[in-house]
Design a protein around this motif. Structure first.
Motif, short mmCIF file in Angstrom:
data_model
loop_
_atom_site.label_atom_id
_atom_site.label_comp_id
_atom_site.label_asym_id
_atom_site.label_seq_id
_atom_site.Cartn_x
_atom_site.Cartn_y
_atom_site.Cartn_z
N TRP A 1 145.17 21.26 41.46
CA TRP A 1 145.72 22.16 40.43
C TRP A 1 147.08 22.69 40.90
O TRP A 1 148.05 22.70 40.14
N THR A 2 147.18 23.09 42.15
CA THR A 2 148.43 23.60 42.69
C THR A 2 149.51 22.52 42.68
O THR A 2 150.64 22.75 42.25
N LEU A 3 149.16 21.32 43.13
CA LEU A 3 150.13 20.22 43.14
C LEU A 3 150.61 19.88 41.74
O LEU A 3 151.81 19.61 41.53
N ARG A 4 149.72 19.89 40.77
CA ARG A 4 150.11 19.58 39.39
C ARG A 4 151.04 20.64 38.81
O ARG A 4 152.04 20.32 38.16
N LEU A 5 150.70 21.90 39.05
CA LEU A 5 151.55 22.97 38.54
C LEU A 5 152.91 22.95 39.24
O LEU A 5 153.95 23.11 38.60
N MET A 6 152.92 22.69 40.53
CA MET A 6 154.19 22.61 41.25
C MET A 6 155.01 21.41 40.77
O MET A 6 156.24 21.49 40.71
N ASP B 1 151.95 33.48 31.10
CA ASP B 1 150.81 32.64 31.51
C ASP B 1 151.18 31.74 32.67
O ASP B 1 150.41 31.58 33.63
N VAL B 2 152.37 31.15 32.61
CA VAL B 2 152.83 30.26 33.68
C VAL B 2 153.01 31.06 34.97
O VAL B 2 152.53 30.66 36.04
N ALA B 3 153.68 32.19 34.87
CA ALA B 3 153.94 33.01 36.05
C ALA B 3 152.64 33.52 36.67
O ALA B 3 152.45 33.47 37.89
N GLU B 4 151.72 34.00 35.84
CA GLU B 4 150.46 34.54 36.36
C GLU B 4 149.60 33.45 36.99
O GLU B 4 148.95 33.67 38.01
N GLU B 5 149.60 32.27 36.41
CA GLU B 5 148.82 31.17 36.99
C GLU B 5 149.36 30.79 38.36
O GLU B 5 148.60 30.59 39.31
N MET B 6 150.69 30.73 38.48
CA MET B 6 151.27 30.38 39.77
C MET B 6 151.04 31.49 40.79
O MET B 6 150.76 31.22 41.95
N GLU B 7 151.15 32.73 40.37
CA GLU B 7 150.89 33.85 41.27
C GLU B 7 149.45 33.82 41.77
O GLU B 7 149.19 34.06 42.96
N LEU B 8 148.52 33.50 40.88
CA LEU B 8 147.11 33.39 41.28
C LEU B 8 146.95 32.29 42.32
O LEU B 8 146.29 32.49 43.35
#
Length: 131
Positions: A12-17, A40-47
């Motif tokens: 999930w992290t690799l895909r978002l990055m 939503d994008v910012a909060e997902e990455m912060e999580l």
């Protein structure tokens, strides 16, 4: 990385990055027809950046990867809250913070995979059945 949940979070992290590191025109093409909120994008990455701390303790992320994720998290944390309002497609064109995040995401992918150029994840479309 024996636990399926750990592997899923890493993926999930690799895909978002990969999405965050893509050129702006590729991000906008990926977003076409979507109403993805900037917050939503910012909060997902912060999580994911917060979760990465625990994952690094279980050797899911190497120290260099964790350092890069912390840097992304700090940059997201300094983003003006007023710039998190609205659609991400609009923010990509108006908020220079996303250029900074793009460069940081690229550094993470270089550290993790040796190259920041990665395939973008498939966009999630609404479940209306009209697609």
């Amino acid at each position: 990385m024996n636990d399926f949940g750990d592997a899923h979070l890493r993926t999930w992290t690799l895909r978002l990055m990969a999405l965050l590191s893509a050129d702006r025109h590729a991000q906008l093409a990926w977003l076409r027809g979507q109403e993805t909120e900037t917050t939503d994008v910012a909060e997902e990455m912060e999580l994911l950046c917060r979760v990465a701390e625990g994952l690094a303790e279980r050797a899911v992320f190497a120290p260099g990867e964790l350092r890069d994720l912390r840097t992304v998290g700090r940059r997201l944390g300094t983003m003006d809250v007023s710039h998190r309002v609205g659609y991400w497609a609009d923010a990509l064109s108006t908020d220079p913070a996303w250029d900074d995040i793009r460069a940081l995401a690229r550094q993470f992918l270089v550290t993790s995979l040796g190259d920041w150029r990665q395939p973008l994840p498939r966009p999630v479309r609404s479940g209306t059945g009209d697609n």
